[in-house]
Design an enzyme around this catalytic site. Structure first.
Site, PDB file in Angstrom:
ATOM      1  N   HIS A 136       2.273   6.487   7.145  1.00 48.53           N
ATOM      2  CA  HIS A 136       0.861   6.141   7.271  1.00 48.53           C
ATOM      3  C   HIS A 136       0.550   5.413   8.573  1.00 48.53           C
ATOM      4  O   HIS A 136       1.383   4.684   9.095  1.00 48.53           O
ATOM      5  CB  HIS A 136       0.434   5.249   6.108  1.00 48.53           C
ATOM      6  CG  HIS A 136       0.643   5.871   4.772  1.00 48.53           C
ATOM      7  ND1 HIS A 136       0.908   5.135   3.648  1.00 48.53           N
ATOM      8  CD2 HIS A 136       0.641   7.169   4.369  1.00 48.53           C
ATOM      9  CE1 HIS A 136       1.050   5.944   2.600  1.00 48.53           C
ATOM     10  NE2 HIS A 136       0.897   7.183   3.014  1.00 48.53           N
ATOM     11  N   LYS A 189      -1.979  12.838  -0.891  1.00 49.67           N
ATOM     12  CA  LYS A 189      -2.289  12.549   0.511  1.00 49.67           C
ATOM     13  C   LYS A 189      -1.058  12.776   1.390  1.00 49.67           C
ATOM     14  O   LYS A 189      -1.145  13.398   2.455  1.00 49.67           O
ATOM     15  CB  LYS A 189      -2.792  11.112   0.645  1.00 49.67           C
ATOM     16  CG  LYS A 189      -2.932  10.615   2.069  1.00 49.67           C
ATOM     17  CD  LYS A 189      -3.387   9.181   2.128  1.00 49.67           C
ATOM     18  CE  LYS A 189      -2.320   8.266   1.591  1.00 49.67           C
ATOM     19  NZ  LYS A 189      -2.655   6.859   1.624  1.00 49.67           N
ATOM     20  N   ASP A 190       0.092  12.273   0.960  1.00 50.06           N
ATOM     21  CA  ASP A 190       1.308  12.408   1.760  1.00 50.06           C
ATOM     22  C   ASP A 190       1.832  13.843   1.767  1.00 50.06           C
ATOM     23  O   ASP A 190       2.423  14.290   2.741  1.00 50.06           O
ATOM     24  CB  ASP A 190       2.378  11.436   1.280  1.00 50.06           C
ATOM     25  CG  ASP A 190       1.975   9.987   1.519  1.00 50.06           C
ATOM     26  OD1 ASP A 190       1.076   9.745   2.361  1.00 50.06           O
ATOM     27  OD2 ASP A 190       2.546   9.097   0.874  1.00 50.06           O
TER      28      ASP A 190
END
Length: 179
Positions: A62, A167-168
């Protein structure tokens, strides 16, 4: 405390002084004047975060695009393989990564300057992970770098199953991010 440079410009390993006796132990996880004078960390921390995760969870990599966060990360229980990736386009270590084990046993901290991507893989049954941030989390500014980008060639420890958030799972490669 002992401060060690990593292969990434500005990214540091910090080994706090530990005071232990038969009753247990004590250590300072942050002291502004010492971290400024001994480690050169001249940032104000504005947010502290904590996460608890199970084995195989990979959080990251992130970063925030226009409001980059510096992070001082550590583990109080369990063990992770922690990774920082230099995203500073003007840095001689741009696109390179540093990985290391952080654990409740080794008590090490990793200073990750602003403009780096960061993530970790849980390699113990459970982990308690905490970090201080130099800027506020902004979900509209957040991005994710693909954890297994072949161009980065991060050597992650083997786990039975890597567990990712949606998301990842949808993160972009470094080449895609640079477009």
């Amino acid at each position: 405390m002992k401060v060690t440079k990593t292969n990434l410009e500005g990214c540091l390993i910090i080994e706090p002084d530990i005071y232990a006796d038969k009753r247990g132990l004590f250590l300072e996880t942050f002291q502004k004047e010492r971290y400024q004078s001994e480690a050169g960390i001249n940032f104000n921390f504005v947010q502290d975060n904590f996460s608890s995760s199970k084995k195989g969870v990979l959080r990251g990599l992130h970063f925030q695009k226009s409001k980059p966060q510096g992070k001082l990360v550590s583990v109080s229980r369990g063990k992770v393989f922690d990774v920082a990736v230099d995203l500073r386009s003007d840095s001689k270590t741009f696109g390179q990564w540093h990985g290391m084990e952080l654990s409740g046993e080794n008590k090490l901290q990793l200073w990750i300057p602003p403009c780096f991507a960061h993530g970790f893989l849980v390699i113990s049954d459970e982990v308690d992970f905490q970090y201080k941030c130099t800027d506020y989390y902004d979900p509209l500014d957040e991005a994710a770098l693909l954890w297994n980008d072949p161009d980065l060639a991060i050597i992650w420890p083997e786990v039975e199953e890597v567990k990712l958030s949606k998301k990842d799972s949808n993160a972009l490669s470094l080449k895609e991010l640079l477009r």
